[in-house]
Write an enzyme that holds these catalytic residues in place. Sequence first.
Site, PDB file in Angstrom:
ATOM      1  N   ARG A 122       0.836  -1.206   0.000  1.00 34.51           N
ATOM      2  CA  ARG A 122       0.000   0.000   0.000  1.00 34.51           C
ATOM      3  C   ARG A 122       0.870   1.253   0.000  1.00 34.51           C
ATOM      4  O   ARG A 122       0.928   1.996   0.966  1.00 34.51           O
ATOM      5  CB  ARG A 122      -0.970  -0.050   1.163  1.00 34.51           C
ATOM      6  N   GLN A 127      -1.322   2.784  -5.662  1.00 36.15           N
ATOM      7  CA  GLN A 127      -2.713   3.094  -5.287  1.00 36.15           C
ATOM      8  C   GLN A 127      -3.712   2.671  -6.351  1.00 36.15           C
ATOM      9  O   GLN A 127      -4.790   2.185  -6.039  1.00 36.15           O
ATOM     10  CB  GLN A 127      -2.858   4.587  -5.003  1.00 36.15           C
ATOM     11  N   ASP A 130      -4.703  -1.023  -6.012  1.00 32.10           N
ATOM     12  CA  ASP A 130      -5.119  -1.472  -4.676  1.00 32.10           C
ATOM     13  C   ASP A 130      -6.521  -2.091  -4.714  1.00 32.10           C
ATOM     14  O   ASP A 130      -7.529  -1.404  -4.582  1.00 32.10           O
ATOM     15  CB  ASP A 130      -5.062  -0.274  -3.728  1.00 32.10           C
ATOM     16  N   SER A 133      -8.823  -1.711  -1.574  1.00 27.25           N
ATOM     17  CA  SER A 133      -9.553  -0.449  -1.476  1.00 27.25           C
ATOM     18  C   SER A 133     -10.694  -0.383  -2.479  1.00 27.25           C
ATOM     19  O   SER A 133     -11.808   0.005  -2.125  1.00 27.25           O
ATOM     20  CB  SER A 133      -8.611   0.739  -1.720  1.00 27.25           C
ATOM     21  N   TYR A 230      -2.183   0.038   9.722  1.00 22.24           N
ATOM     22  CA  TYR A 230      -3.197  -0.917  10.189  1.00 22.24           C
ATOM     23  C   TYR A 230      -3.355  -0.863  11.710  1.00 22.24           C
ATOM     24  O   TYR A 230      -2.552  -0.234  12.411  1.00 22.24           O
ATOM     25  CB  TYR A 230      -2.813  -2.342   9.777  1.00 22.24           C
TER      26      TYR A 230
HETATM   27  P1  NAD Z   1      -8.767  -2.963   7.585  1.00 24.74           P
HETATM   28  O1  NAD Z   1      -9.717  -3.560   6.639  1.00 24.74           O
HETATM   29  O2  NAD Z   1      -7.528  -3.691   7.892  1.00 24.74           O
HETATM   30  O3  NAD Z   1      -9.527  -2.699   8.969  1.00 24.74           O
HETATM   31  C1  NAD Z   1     -10.732  -1.975   9.009  1.00 24.74           C
HETATM   32  C2  NAD Z   1     -10.689  -1.020  10.182  1.00 24.74           C
HETATM   33  O4  NAD Z   1     -10.904  -1.736  11.409  1.00 24.74           O
HETATM   34  C3  NAD Z   1      -9.377  -0.273  10.363  1.00 24.74           C
HETATM   35  O5  NAD Z   1      -9.619   1.121  10.309  1.00 24.74           O
HETATM   36  C4  NAD Z   1      -8.892  -0.724  11.741  1.00 24.74           C
HETATM   37  O6  NAD Z   1      -8.186   0.309  12.420  1.00 24.74           O
HETATM   38  C5  NAD Z   1     -10.206  -1.060  12.420  1.00 24.74           C
HETATM   39  N1  NAD Z   1     -10.074  -1.887  13.617  1.00 24.74           N
HETATM   40  C6  NAD Z   1      -9.249  -2.930  13.859  1.00 24.74           C
HETATM   41  N2  NAD Z   1      -9.409  -3.413  15.095  1.00 24.74           N
HETATM   42  C7  NAD Z   1     -10.392  -2.683  15.675  1.00 24.74           C
HETATM   43  C8  NAD Z   1     -11.025  -2.722  16.953  1.00 24.74           C
HETATM   44  N3  NAD Z   1     -10.665  -3.603  17.892  1.00 24.74           N
HETATM   45  N4  NAD Z   1     -12.001  -1.826  17.216  1.00 24.74           N
HETATM   46  C9  NAD Z   1     -12.347  -0.913  16.265  1.00 24.74           C
HETATM   47  N5  NAD Z   1     -11.807  -0.842  15.040  1.00 24.74           N
HETATM   48  C10 NAD Z   1     -10.824  -1.708  14.751  1.00 24.74           C
HETATM   49  O7  NAD Z   1      -8.421  -1.465   7.131  1.00 24.74           O
HETATM   50  P2  NAD Z   1      -8.263  -0.882   5.660  1.00 24.74           P
HETATM   51  O8  NAD Z   1      -9.554  -0.392   5.159  1.00 24.74           O
HETATM   52  O9  NAD Z   1      -7.534  -1.871   4.822  1.00 24.74           O
HETATM   53  O10 NAD Z   1      -7.347   0.357   5.968  1.00 24.74           O
HETATM   54  C11 NAD Z   1      -6.180   0.171   6.734  1.00 24.74           C
HETATM   55  C12 NAD Z   1      -5.232   1.322   6.535  1.00 24.74           C
HETATM   56  O11 NAD Z   1      -4.703   1.346   5.236  1.00 24.74           O
HETATM   57  C13 NAD Z   1      -5.818   2.684   6.784  1.00 24.74           C
HETATM   58  O12 NAD Z   1      -4.863   3.433   7.502  1.00 24.74           O
HETATM   59  C14 NAD Z   1      -5.993   3.248   5.421  1.00 24.74           C
HETATM   60  O13 NAD Z   1      -5.994   4.653   5.401  1.00 24.74           O
HETATM   61  C15 NAD Z   1      -4.784   2.658   4.754  1.00 24.74           C
HETATM   62  N6  NAD Z   1      -4.898   2.607   3.311  1.00 24.74           N
HETATM   63  C16 NAD Z   1      -3.805   3.006   2.565  1.00 24.74           C
HETATM   64  C17 NAD Z   1      -3.871   2.959   1.195  1.00 24.74           C
HETATM   65  C18 NAD Z   1      -2.707   3.369   0.374  1.00 24.74           C
HETATM   66  O14 NAD Z   1      -1.860   4.072   0.828  1.00 24.74           O
HETATM   67  N7  NAD Z   1      -2.630   2.902  -0.870  1.00 24.74           N
HETATM   68  C19 NAD Z   1      -5.004   2.512   0.573  1.00 24.74           C
HETATM   69  C20 NAD Z   1      -6.082   2.111   1.348  1.00 24.74           C
HETATM   70  C21 NAD Z   1      -6.009   2.149   2.722  1.00 24.74           C
END
Ligand code: NAD
Length: 407
Positions: A122, A127, A130, A133, A230
């Site tokens: 990521r 991007q 991804d 996403s 994460y």
């Molecule tokens: P994910 O699917 O891994 O998790 C979903 C959400 O659940 C996360 O926000 C996590 O913090 C939350 N979570 C985990 N345990 C929890 C708990 N006990 N109680 C409440 N919430 C909890 O997350 P995702 O959608 O894949 O996103 C993860 C990260 O990746 C984020 O920081 C996002 O901004 C980032 N991201 C980066 C890129 C990129 O740079 N290309 C693209 C997409 C997402």
Amino acid sequence: MIVIGVPAEDQDEPRIGLTPETVRKLVKAGAKVKIRAGAGLRSHFADAAYQEAGAEIAGSDKDAVAGADIVLTVRRPSPEIVNNMKSGAAVIGMLDPFSDAEGLAALAKSGVALFAMELMPRISRAQSMDVLSSQSNLAGYKAVVDAAAAFERALPMMMTAAGTVPAARVFVMGVGVAGLQAIATARRLGAIITATDVRPAVKEQVASLGAKFIAVEDEEFKQAETSGGYAKEMSDAYKKKQAELVAEHVKNQDIVITTALIPGRPAPKLISKAMIESMRPGSIIVDLAVERGGNAELAKPGEIVTHNGVRIMGKLNLPGLVPVNASSLYARNLQAFVEPLIDKEKKTLAVNWDDELVKGTLIAKDGAIVNAMIAERLGGAKGAPAPAANGAPKSAPKKRQAKGAKS
Ligand code: NAD
């Protein structure tokens, strides 16, 4: 000339990894593209549209993949498909890398290179590739729309001559990509939204979408985000405080959308049976983490469980229920990854095996598994370094669904 083949997906997968739009781009980049007749129909892409874009229509999966240098799929292909490919060719798809390691090892034996798009690093350069996403965003949207359709009350406040209809209360648990879209969608529908997460960075994002953030904001919360963005697994003490907060909050909610995941771990349990019993009959929980064990205690994969009048929806493959958009975005993710693998002058497959994106997604090559985490699950020797992407627990169901399908 480089040949790209696309077989049909299984019965339960309406998405497809190629659209007429991406055919045009891949043909322009120097590829010959073959797609199995009817493979795009469930996403409403007709054979004629593929032909018009420059693809050839193949009469069978075998014809679609025979002689191809690259085969694009949505899910992990069957051994029959892989066995019809030439050795050294590449399969690129959402291969569900952390379930059924033996099945992957069997595919690897055929000598094809296997690339799992879920493991795409990521980083900003990737991007556009991804898939987590692109698919989770649609899953977050669909979760809210499905909940709204099943909810026997209205979501927005309505002031009428006969009286006022109150706005529904929606609580989003886990505010990653799916959760953010769930908030945005529920907001458009006029609900009052609260959201929670363990990562502090989320607080501002939630506020900017017009929702209220609630969380246990102690010292542990301040450190809960990994360098990769994460969530960490929280301590038992934090979980207890979080459960108390959620128990108090959830009993006044109409719709709860849960999306919380921790890479490489089972989904955290956030909604207990007692909490479900505290909710009003007619309330709805949509558990997007159901494929990874679920955030809600009674959630079952692929089922709607009713308990004391509360429905717990564990639908699978939500992006597959919005297949036209899901396929379009996924096909663009694939095209963005595939184009740099083509030598545009020689029109041949020219994979740079040292590239970070190639190394991150490659799970098998030359007959062997090269991903360390999968090799470990197979009890074998370690290969490449472990990817810093979301991994599913060992107990993950064998049959993959899209993340958000997120894994
Ligand atoms: P994910 O699917 O891994 O998790 C979903 C959400 O659940 C996360 O926000 C996590 O913090 C939350 N979570 C985990 N345990 C929890 C708990 N006990 N109680 C409440 N919430 C909890 O997350 P995702 O959608 O894949 O996103 C993860 C990260 O990746 C984020 O920081 C996002 O901004 C980032 N991201 C980066 C890129 C990129 O740079 N290309 C693209 C997409 C997402």
